[in-house]
Design an enzyme around this catalytic site. Sequence first.
Site, PDB file in Angstrom:
ATOM      1  N   CYS A  36      22.087 -30.491  23.508  1.00  0.00           N
ATOM      2  CA  CYS A  36      22.624 -29.602  22.475  1.00  0.00           C
ATOM      3  C   CYS A  36      21.548 -28.656  21.946  1.00  0.00           C
ATOM      4  O   CYS A  36      20.599 -29.098  21.308  1.00  0.00           O
ATOM      5  CB  CYS A  36      23.195 -30.470  21.350  1.00  0.00           C
ATOM      6  N   CYS A  39      21.058 -28.632  18.196  1.00  0.00           N
ATOM      7  CA  CYS A  39      20.431 -29.897  17.792  1.00  0.00           C
ATOM      8  C   CYS A  39      18.918 -29.819  17.947  1.00  0.00           C
ATOM      9  O   CYS A  39      18.169 -30.340  17.115  1.00  0.00           O
ATOM     10  CB  CYS A  39      20.967 -31.058  18.634  1.00  0.00           C
TER      11      CYS A  39
END
Length: 107
Positions: A36, A39
């Site tokens: 991600c 993230c």
Amino acid sequence: MKRRKNMAKVLTSGNFEAEVLGAQKPVLVDFWATWCGPCKRQAPIVDALEEKGYLVGKVDVDQEPGLAQQYQVMSIPTLIIFKGGQEVKRLIGLHSEEQIRLVLDQI
């Protein structure tokens, strides 16, 4: 001063109750995944908060799908703040350190 990497505690189904639900102070839990992009941008912000004394833990949703499902994490990054064993606030998506600190300081 050299900065440590991955400072936040790794949370699993085995330690989540003790580290988060049983904590005396509010805990910021970062639900994330290695693939991600947002993230990866959120990670150093979360680590900086821990350096400033906030309790922080991270749940890799690929390694701990049961925790992600239990807390109904549908998109990542998701930051959940727990206090007294209960979820008190949820932030979905990428947030600045200032935004997160404002929320944490109100709890």
